[in-house]
Design a protein around this motif. Structure first.
Motif: not given
Ligand code: GCB
Length: 601
Positions: A492-509
């Motif tokens: 949860d924390r990591e996804i939010e952190l990445i999205h803050e830095l890179y506000p793009k669509p995110f896929l848990l691949s």
């Protein structure tokens, strides 16, 4: 590169079957002139990997030789004749009747040679030397133990930098085919939507020669359109507007037949039919839009892998795997970690699956040794993949790499401790390479998003260049082992952190756990079926709640073979929700309920 077709103007023959074969562990065949023909020691099935076909050669990833003979099919003379290899792993060198045709590096993409002037009426001898060696200047890289200064201990046997068995050989069909002298050299179809209409732009490339005309016709779903253009130069573009277009999507995988004919004084001299789907794919803010609507990707990372054939083409397995993906409610997959067979891609178009098409660039690292060559190979593979797959409506994204070692070691240590992101965490060589590669992809195909699949999390500076952020993450497995809920908090924390830095669509691949079928535990414990089911369900729920997360791809659809390693029991990766022979584990039922919206929890 158009797939060979049999029609009124072109012919195709398949050389699949039983070929002569010889392992060459001392690599003496070249010096002894085996290209002109050699004394066979074995008979081998083509296509299929060699490793599982013989009792004593499973782990052999060196040099081996294939040969077969063929007669020219009746009526082919007078046309241009080619031999095409759909995939040879890893490096192929080819001779016909003792003459060297050339070579191709890279295990998962097709190549062809013009043999018009060399092929005889009968008794042609086709010889292929296959070099399966793992080396650090290859893509994907291997033999890392020998890399000067890299400090990689040997943890895998064979020594791969990636987590799947390095199957070798002629993995996909070998085809003979003809082309007329005035030929359609290439077709590129791009589609747009304009209100209720579909707009189809077709670029026609032709072989050089006198002025011709091209007739372009589109048929299907009640449409019958056609137009004719002059084709004097090497290429021409045609636009067709399809009223009330039947759009392509997972729910409605509508295909049209796009038929192109070359005309000389009104007579057809070449023709080719392409199945196309009218659809758009775009990124807007942090959403992925298919036909203008947000789309959620549910599905898998996968492998081409099965007992006995290894990575060889097995048509029945393609049918089975799509049936299982349907059953479980998946709508998408990634061709982890290399482009899959053309047959797999055609079926994705027909059945309505969304595909992230990935190059073979898995496990790249950025030490000096071999770097220039690896970068060159990555470019080549991007070009070959896009050239091969650009007309598939199912392909919605290009992935330029899986889990490159982008970050500096020290940066990674700080990050793993408490998600600290130091300044400039990435190796400059990696950042430069991925910047150039994303630019190359966009130059070759401006119509599809580009991604890079990373395990570096917020340290992946190359996320700056991509349209969609793909993260492989195993919190609750490799980290926070045995603690599903703690892993969930980290995720949860990591996804939010990445999205803050890179506000793009995110896929848990990738996310998943190794699971021994039949091993149970209550409360859930690592390796049990219960652990996998709970882990996947909780991570699916978590990612479902985040509006910018465009989906989940479970690692993996099926158990698959790997190199031998202490973390790979029996030389398998057991993260499949299906076993290697395609039986569901407990998690498959749980995931099915979630993906089909039948889960009460
Ligand atoms: C990954 C890799 C994949 C591995 C997987 C695993 O992140 O992309 O190739 O198989 O982890 O199971 O460790």
């Amino acid at each position: 590169m158009l797939y060979p077709q049999s029609n009124a103007c072109r012919q195709r023959a398949d050389l699949s079957g039983f070929w002569d074969f010889r392992f060459d562990p001392a690599d003496e065949g070249l010096g002894q002139g085996w290209g002109a023909g050699f004394d066979p020691a074995e008979i081998i099935a083509v296509p299929a990997s060699w490793n599982d076909q013989f009792a004593d050669w499973r782990d052999y990833v060196g040099v081996a030789w294939y040969q077969t003979t063929f007669d020219l099919p009746w009526g082919w003379r007078g046309q241009k004749i080619f031999v095409r290899f759909n995939a040879v792993s890893y490096l192929a060198e080819v001779w016909l009747n003792g003459e060297r045709l050339g070579e191709h590096e890279g295990g998962y993409l097709p190549f062809a040679f013009d043999i018009t002037d060399r092929v005889e009426e009968a008794g042609n001898m086709l010889v292929v030397r296959v070099d399966g060696n793992l080396a650090w200047d290859r893509v994907p890289p291997g033999n890392l133990a020998g890399l000067p200064g890299a400090a990689f201990p040997t943890v895998n046997y064979p020594d791969t930098s990636f987590d799947f068995f390095p199957y070798c050989g002629i993995q996909r069909p070998v085809l003979l085919y003809t082309e007329p002298h005035d030929a359609i050299a290439d077709l590129t179809a791009v589609t747009e939507i304009d209100g209720a209409s579909g707009v189809v732009r077709v670029q026609i490339a032709r072989t050089p020669g006198d002025p011709l005309a091209a007739r372009v016709a589109l048929a299907g779903h009640g449409a019958e359109l056609s137009t004719t253009v002059a084709l004097e130069e090497s290429a021409a573009e045609v636009t067709l507007t399809v009223p009330d277009a039947a759009l392509w999507s997972p729910d409605t995988p509508n295909l049209y037949d796009l038929r192109v004919e070359l005309l000389r004084d009104g007579a057809v001299v070449d023709c080719y039919t392409l199945a196309i789907g009218i659809r758009t794919i775009a990124v807007e803010g942090d959403r992925l839009l298919l036909n203008g609507e947000p789309v959620k990707l549910v599905g898998f990372g996968r492998h081409e892998d099965f007992p006995v054939v290894g990575k060889g083409l097995l048509p029945a397995l393609i049918v089975k795997d799509y049936a299982l993906m349907r059953w479980i409610g998946a709508n998408s997959f990634r061709t982890s970690h290399y482009p899959y067979s053309e047959q797999m891609m055609d079926m994705a178009d027909r059945l309505g699956f969304l595909v992230i098409d990935e190059t073979p660039a898995v496990g790249l690292f950025f030490f000096e040794e071999g770097l220039e060559k690896r970068n060159r190979l990555c470019d080549q593979m991007i070009r070959e993949m896009i050239d091969r797959d650009k007309n598939h409506p199912s392909v919605i994204m290009w992935s330029i790499a899986n889990e490159p070692h982008t970050a500096h070691l020290e940066a990674r240590q700080a990050y793993y401790r408490d998600l600290t992101v130091v300044e400039h965490p990435s190796r400059p060589e990696a950042v430069a390479a991925f910047k150039a590669q994303t630019e190359l992809v966009r130059a070759l195909d401006p119509t599809r998003p580009v991604t890079l699949v990373s395990q570096e999390g917020a340290l992946e500076e190359a996320f700056a260049f991509v349209d969609v952020v793909c993260l492989n993450r195993y919190h609750g497995w490799y980290t926070q082992s045995g603690q599903i809920d703690l892993g969930l908090q980290y995720l949860d924390r990591e996804i939010e952190l990445i999205h803050e830095l890179y506000p793009k669509p995110f896929l848990l691949s990738e996310f998943g756990t190794d699971t021994i079928p039949g091993h149970h535990a209550h409360p859930p414990e690592m390796f049990s079926e219960e652990y996998q089911a709970e882990f996947l369900a909780k991570q699916i729920h978590l990612t479902d709640e985040k509006p910018f997360v465009i989906g989940q791809h479970i690692w993996n659809m099926c158990d698959f073979k790997t190199s031998q390693a202490v973390h790979r029991m029996g030389a398998y990766n057991y993260k499949g929700v299906f076993t290697r022979d395609r039986r569901p584990k407990l998690a498959a039922h749980r995931v099915r309920a979630l993906w089909r919206g039948e889960d009460g929890s």
